[in-house]
Design a protein around this motif. Structure first.
Motif, PDB file in Angstrom:
ATOM      1  N   TYR A 162       7.194  -5.598  -6.427  1.00 24.32           N
ATOM      2  CA  TYR A 162       7.517  -4.781  -5.253  1.00 24.32           C
ATOM      3  C   TYR A 162       6.412  -4.762  -4.209  1.00 24.32           C
ATOM      4  CZ  TYR A 162      11.353  -2.986  -8.086  1.00 24.32           C
ATOM      5  OH  TYR A 162      12.471  -2.885  -8.846  1.00 24.32           O
ATOM      6  N   ILE A 163       5.172  -4.977  -4.623  1.00 27.87           N
ATOM      7  CA  ILE A 163       4.071  -4.823  -3.676  1.00 27.87           C
ATOM      8  C   ILE A 163       3.369  -6.150  -3.392  1.00 27.87           C
ATOM      9  CG2 ILE A 163       1.930  -3.572  -3.184  1.00 27.87           C
ATOM     10  CD1 ILE A 163       4.391  -1.768  -3.492  1.00 27.87           C
ATOM     11  N   GLN A 223       6.032  -4.286 -12.021  1.00 29.80           N
ATOM     12  CA  GLN A 223       6.646  -3.701 -10.824  1.00 29.80           C
ATOM     13  C   GLN A 223       5.712  -3.812  -9.626  1.00 29.80           C
ATOM     14  OE1 GLN A 223       7.372   0.044 -12.745  1.00 29.80           O
ATOM     15  NE2 GLN A 223       9.591  -0.207 -12.632  1.00 29.80           N
ATOM     16  N   PRO A 278       5.742  -9.260  -1.834  1.00 31.01           N
ATOM     17  CA  PRO A 278       6.039  -9.155  -0.396  1.00 31.01           C
ATOM     18  C   PRO A 278       4.808  -9.385   0.489  1.00 31.01           C
ATOM     19  CG  PRO A 278       7.023  -7.331  -1.573  1.00 31.01           C
ATOM     20  CD  PRO A 278       6.177  -8.053  -2.560  1.00 31.01           C
ATOM     21  N   MET A 279       3.655  -8.941   0.003  1.00 32.47           N
ATOM     22  CA  MET A 279       2.459  -9.162   0.830  1.00 32.47           C
ATOM     23  C   MET A 279       2.018 -10.619   0.785  1.00 32.47           C
ATOM     24  SD  MET A 279       0.152  -5.737   0.530  1.00 32.47           S
ATOM     25  CE  MET A 279      -0.268  -5.963  -1.171  1.00 32.47           C
ATOM     26  N   ALA A 306       0.515   1.976  -5.590  1.00 33.64           N
ATOM     27  CA  ALA A 306       1.741   1.743  -6.350  1.00 33.64           C
ATOM     28  C   ALA A 306       1.574   2.198  -7.794  1.00 33.64           C
ATOM     29  CB  ALA A 306       2.107   0.263  -6.305  1.00 33.64           C
ATOM     30  N   MET A 344      -3.184  -0.906  -1.783  1.00 37.87           N
ATOM     31  CA  MET A 344      -1.738  -0.790  -1.870  1.00 37.87           C
ATOM     32  C   MET A 344      -1.277  -0.870  -3.319  1.00 37.87           C
ATOM     33  SD  MET A 344      -2.424  -1.729   1.326  1.00 37.87           S
ATOM     34  CE  MET A 344      -2.497  -3.462   1.640  1.00 37.87           C
ATOM     35  N   GLY A 385      -2.358  -5.321  10.299  1.00 39.21           N
ATOM     36  CA  GLY A 385      -2.027  -3.905  10.428  1.00 39.21           C
ATOM     37  C   GLY A 385      -2.786  -3.056   9.447  1.00 39.21           C
TER      38      GLY A 385
END
Ligand SMILES: Nc1ncnc2c1ncn2[C@@H]1O[C@H](COP(=O)(O)OP(=O)(O)OP(=O)(O)O)[C@@H](O)[C@H]1O
Ligand SMILES: [Mg+2]
Lengths: 301, 375
Positions: free
Chosen positions: A209-210, A205, A213-214, A196, A192, A301
């Motif tokens: 942004y990645i 960033q 959140p994870m 990005a 991921m 997921g």
């Protein structure tokens, strides 16, 4: 002939009896297990239940009535306790605690996420040594650093301020949290983040942004731990704070024991109950994330 | 509009392992180039160096007329589709698609317009408000392709994008991606593709050209037909084609014409092959015969290989014959209507190769020493 018929019948009876026997054993053993668990659970909870019950008793009843249901419930303890024997109400102490916890928790979350990201995802010279140092501080007993810390903060002129209580944590001073986040990050695939970067995100960033959140479940656990430990921290404020108007709750509770000639136990107990509330409320609200954060190290997921 | 040029590209990993050994490759503008090879041959490493996700330790990568060696991935004008989709788990499909454009601070209406267009092309509009975990594998894959498409990159990079899908879905996604490529080309958009796979069916059906790799070296770069008909070495010959080409060890016996002794059985070839073969008596060679180019020998044909039939697989329109040739295994594929069980006598069968389709490789170097001059 008769014998031949009798033998299987007896065997059948035997198995049926064994069956019933084993079921009974099962029921008994479950009963014993649950009884034990409930009993031990109750014993563990008893002080808390007693505390809540006693906070509604009058001062004299606390010592005469061993049960936890008050005979003449009163909130006198709360009213008097809140006023305290100092010029300040308990609201001041709650506010002080809040002033320490807020920057500390936010600072911890930000700084630990950044440091953990660095360790988990980048190669840089001296990484091995720095990581070893981090783990070493994790294993270092707290008392060892108390005096050097004190001298340092004294020279900085930070005594009797909140700064010594939260600034170190806001610069990733809590190795445990960094370590916890690194472990969590290691279980998250890098794809991921690479996606990005291909999408044009720079390192910062990507982090914001990645990665963050994870990391959310783990970060929530970090905040919760930090919150509870800071609520409960007694030694830190005791060492660094000297003016009463800066006391957090943990010190304020002790205050009411020191200064009154006759201990007003009902007030102390009532304020203890109030002091418990924020932690309890926060824990129940965030329970789901909290458990997710410490038990799983990855994204679904 | 961009051409991708790779010059003497090398990769030495941190543990001193040399994964890529100075490869050079040109991908023309609008070309669909497939990198194929067995697991561990450094396909991904090569692709990731093009993308900028892996540092380049030697050589250069040029996209358009820029050397991109030291540019971050976001500035190389590429987009990439990952094997595990790598969708951002916390963002809705819509935001997954738009993330790259948002970072570039494109105006909102433009982002919405692009999102709608891409969603339309890939038929994912009903999914725009879902989270990645609410998608099936095939849907997630389409979103991943959409995320690559929306940026209008100069070069598309795919790393085994279909390997997590089941066979049926893979076949349909294959067509979808090829169609997409054609469409981009037709619309005059940049459509240079580098597509990594280890599946030769994907390589053969999708690629304009195919680059076959092995252990960090390029073995051959050619279009599918050339690759199949004119393999430059035994590795490519064995890798491309299904079932695999039979590679049999033999020795050259030059007795006027050319005979190769295979498992003690002499097999003679006519002047067509003999004349162009660069081999001498006693040379150790590997003879490559595709299963499809073996047929059951006529009664009076002496120039045939005789072996024991180990088993027969009936595939419908074809029959696969597995034949033991004194310890060597051979597969022959014959059309069902030409297969007659009576040709097998006592488990024995005689097979004869189609001579013009036989390849002979130097056993030492693996080089094809029987290639006819190009037409
Ligand atoms: N980070 C790394 N450090 C050291 N060696 C690596 C690293 N990544 C890959 N390799 C090695 O480089 C070689 C090429 O790996 P690569 O992932 O490019 O193979 P691949 O062709 O993509 O294989 P696959 O089809 O299995 O994906 C392998 O031998 C692998 O072991
Ligand atoms: Mg790979």
């Amino acid at each position: 002939m008769t014998q031949e018929i009798a033998v299987p019948a007896a065997a059948e009876l035997e198995t049926a009896r064994a069956h019933i026997e084993s079921r009974r054993m099962h029921v008994i053993s479950s009963a014993v297990r649950y009884f034990l668990l409930a009993g031990v659970g109750f014993i563990m909870l008893y002080p808390l239940i007693w505390l809540i019950g006693a906070s509604f008793k009058t001062n004299s009843e606390i010592f005469t009535n061993p049960g936890f249901i008050p005979q003449e419930p009163t909130i006198d303890g709360y009213i008097q306790g809140w006023k305290t024997s100092t010029p300040y109400t308990f609201a001041t102490f709650f506010w002080n605690t809040f002033l320490i916890i807020l920057p500390k928790t936010i600072g911890t979350a930000i700084s630990c996420a950044a440091v953990a990201y660095g360790f988990a995802r980048f190669e840089f010279p001296g990484k091995k040594i720095l990581f070893a140092t981090l783990i070493a501080t994790l294993l270092l007993p707290n008392v060892v650093t108390r005096i050097p810390h004190y001298l340092l903060f004294r020279d900085l002129g930070w005594l009797d301020t909140f700064l010594p209580l939260w600034v170190p944590s806001a610069f990733a001073g809590d190795a445990f949290f960094v370590f916890m986040l690194i472990q969590f990050l290691r279980a998250i695939p890098r794809d991921m983040e690479e996606a990005a970067r291909v999408d044009g995100a720079n390192t910062l960033q990507t982090l914001i942004y990645i990665v963050v959140p994870m990391l959310a479940p783990a970060l929530i656990s970090v905040c919760l731990f930090q919150f509870m430990w800071t609520m409960n921290d007694f030694l830190g404020p005791l060492i660094y704070l000297s003016s009463v108007d800066k006391y957090p709750i943990s010190l304020a509770l002790k205050l009411s024991i020191d200064t009154t000639e006759a201990f007003q136990w009902n007030r102390i107990l009532a304020m203890s109950v109030l002091a418990l509330m924020p932690a309890l409320v926060v824990f129940f609200l965030a329970q789901k994330y909290f458990i997710e954060g410490i038990s799983t190290g990855g994204v679904k997921g | 509009m961009a051409r991708l040029q790779i010059r003497n590209l090398e990769k030495v990993y941190g543990n001193a392992f040399k994964a890529v050994h100075g490869i050079s490759l040109d991908v023309n503008d609008g070309e669909f180039m497939v990198l194929v090879g067995p697991s561990g041959c450094a396909k991904s490493t090569t692709l990731r160096m093009i993308a900028g996700l892996e540092t380049i330790t030697g050589g250069e990568v040029r996209i358009g007329d820029r050397i991109v060696n030291n540019l971050p991935p976001g500035q190389r004008g590429i987009s990439m589709v990952f094997q595990n989709y790598a969708l951002y788990p916390h963002m809705k499909v819509r935001n997954n698609l738009a993330f790259g454009l948002k970072l570039k601070r494109r105006p909102k209406p433009e982002i919405e317009e692009s999102t709608r267009a891409v969603a339309g092309i890939l038929e994912i509009d009903p999914l725009l408000d879902r989270l990645p975990k609410q998608l099936s594998g095939g849907q997630a894959q389409r979103v991943a392709v959409g995320r690559a498409l929306i940026k209008k990159p100069e070069v598309f990079l795919f790393d085994e994008p279909l390997s997590n899908l089941d066979a049926k879905l893979r076949a349909s996604m294959r067509v979808r991606i090829t169609d997409l490529h054609k469409r981009l080309k037709r619309d005059g958009l940049s459509s240079t593709v580098v597509y990594v796979t280890h599946d030769q069916t994907e390589a053969m059906t999708m690629g304009d050209r195919i680059c076959v790799m092995k252990d960090g070296h390029i073995m051959q770069v050619a279009d599918p037909v050339t690759l199949y008909n004119r393999p430059e070495n035994a590795f490519v010959a064995g890798f491309i084609g299904s079932p695999e080409m039979n590679l049999l060890e033999g020795t050259v016996v030059a007795n006027g014409g050319l005979t190769v002794a295979l498992a003690g059985q002499p097999l003679s070839f006519g002047p067509a092959l003999t004349d162009r073969l660069k081999a001498k008596d006693g040379d150790a060679v590997t003879v490559g015969i595709r299963p499809q180019h073996l047929s059951i020998a006529a009664q009076d044909d002496d120039n045939a290989l005789e072996g024991t039939v180990a088993h027969v697989e009936f595939m419908g329109h074809e029959v696969y014959l597995h034949v033991d040739l004194a310890g060597m295994r051979l597969v022959a594929v014959v059309p069902s209507d030409r297969y007659n069980p009576a040709d097998i006598h006592d488990d024995h069968i005689r097979l004869t190769p189609r001579e013009e389709a036989v390849h002979i490789f130097d056993r030492q170097t693996g080089r094809n020493i029987s290639l006819p001059p190009e037409a």
